[in-house]
Scaffold this active site. Structure first.
Site, mmCIF file in Angstrom:
data_model
loop_
_atom_site.group_PDB
_atom_site.id
_atom_site.type_symbol
_atom_site.label_atom_id
_atom_site.label_comp_id
_atom_site.label_asym_id
_atom_site.label_seq_id
_atom_site.Cartn_x
_atom_site.Cartn_y
_atom_site.Cartn_z
ATOM 1 N N PRO A 93 0.754 -0.991 0.106
ATOM 2 C CG PRO A 93 -0.857 -1.443 1.447
ATOM 3 C CD PRO A 93 0.549 -2.069 1.152
ATOM 4 C CD GLU A 120 -2.789 -7.989 9.768
ATOM 5 O OE1 GLU A 120 -2.525 -6.861 9.717
ATOM 6 O OE2 GLU A 120 -3.824 -8.487 9.312
ATOM 7 N NE ARG A 158 -3.282 -4.952 -23.378
ATOM 8 C CZ ARG A 158 -3.913 -3.754 -24.097
ATOM 9 N NH1 ARG A 158 -2.790 -2.680 -23.779
ATOM 10 N NH2 ARG A 158 -4.747 -3.808 -24.920
ATOM 11 C CG ASP A 173 -4.444 0.059 -25.001
ATOM 12 O OD1 ASP A 173 -5.284 -0.273 -25.864
ATOM 13 O OD2 ASP A 173 -3.616 -0.422 -24.705
#
Length: 252
Positions: A93, A120, A158, A173
């Site tokens: 995070p 955790e 890709r 894109d």
């Protein structure tokens, strides 16, 4: 390009690597993916890789030693020259959010080692000693890093030559510099009328300049509505022409 993935659940990757258009990149070896389970480098009959956190609290923490042994085995297998090594990426995070520019950089690299955390988290001492890059998919928490690793692999695969049916399709894109970083426009296919709705007339005109203007106008309007920050970035970079600004001014 080689990606070594450290994961407690290597079986999650089997269907991913064999499905969809990006499977061509893995089957051809353009993107070489190798899976490593830290349990194979743990001690004891139970091959334990986690333990309770010091200081108390819920959950378990991945232990440093099995990860360090697993990483050492990967480095030996990669036969890395002395003084250089593939970056170890932890999905976390606190990392920077993955975006198109980062994907393009990774797609032109020689790969990396991807660490998929669980529980955790991971003993901070291992992170401090070995992790080179921390990366996030956004401001939310997953059960583990495997989905994030798949997202990076898919985005990178890709972009490899020959993977998509149309060599230039990824250049249209959303977020691509070829579109000045804007979102893509709407798309339509047969039939020409569905549920009482017609395909927009400019797309049926066969007039290439008219079609491109329609697409540009809708890229601008959609981006202004949903991601005005991208409009601001394009404007600051000098990528918006007078005709583009006129479209934006008329959006109200």
């Amino acid at each position: 390009m080689r990606f070594d993935i450290i994961t407690l659940f290597p079986e999650l990757f089997a269907p991913f690597l064999a499905s969809g258009v990006t499977r061509r990149a893995y089957a051809s070896g353009q993107v070489d993916v190798r899976l490593w389970n830290p349990r194979d480098h743990a001690d004891g009959n139970y091959r334990r890789v986690d333990d309770r956190p010091f200081g108390g609290g819920p959950g378990m923490v991945m232990m440093a030693e099995p990860l360090a042994r697993c990483l050492a085995a990967i480095r030996v297998g990669r036969e890395e020259p002395e003084g250089s090594h593939a970056p170890l990426v932890l999905f976390s995070p606190i990392g920077e959010s993955l975006n198109h520019a980062a994907v393009e950089r990774w797609s032109a690299s020689e790969g990396a080692i991807l660490l998929c955390g669980r529980y955790e988290g991971i003993d901070q001492r291992f992170i401090d000693a070995y992790v080179d890059v921390q990366m996030s998919l956004g401001d939310f928490v997953l059960s583990g890093g495997e989905i994030a690793a798949m997202a990076l692999l898919d985005a990178v695969a890709r972009l490899q030559p020959g993977v998509l049916n149309d060599e230039g399709s990824h250049q249209l894109d959303s977020f691509n510099p070829a579109l000045d970083g804007l979102l893509d426009c709407p798309h339509y296919t047969r039939p020409e009328e569905w549920a009482g709705q017609q395909v927009p007339a400019p797309l049926m005109s066969g007039h290439h300049a008219q079609i491109e203007r329609w697409r540009r106008d809708h890229r601008l309007s959609i981006t202004a509505r949903h991601r005005p920050d991208l409009i601001a970035a394009a404007r600051q970079a000098g990528l918006l022409a007078a005709a583009d600004e006129a479209v934006l001014a008329n959006l109200g």
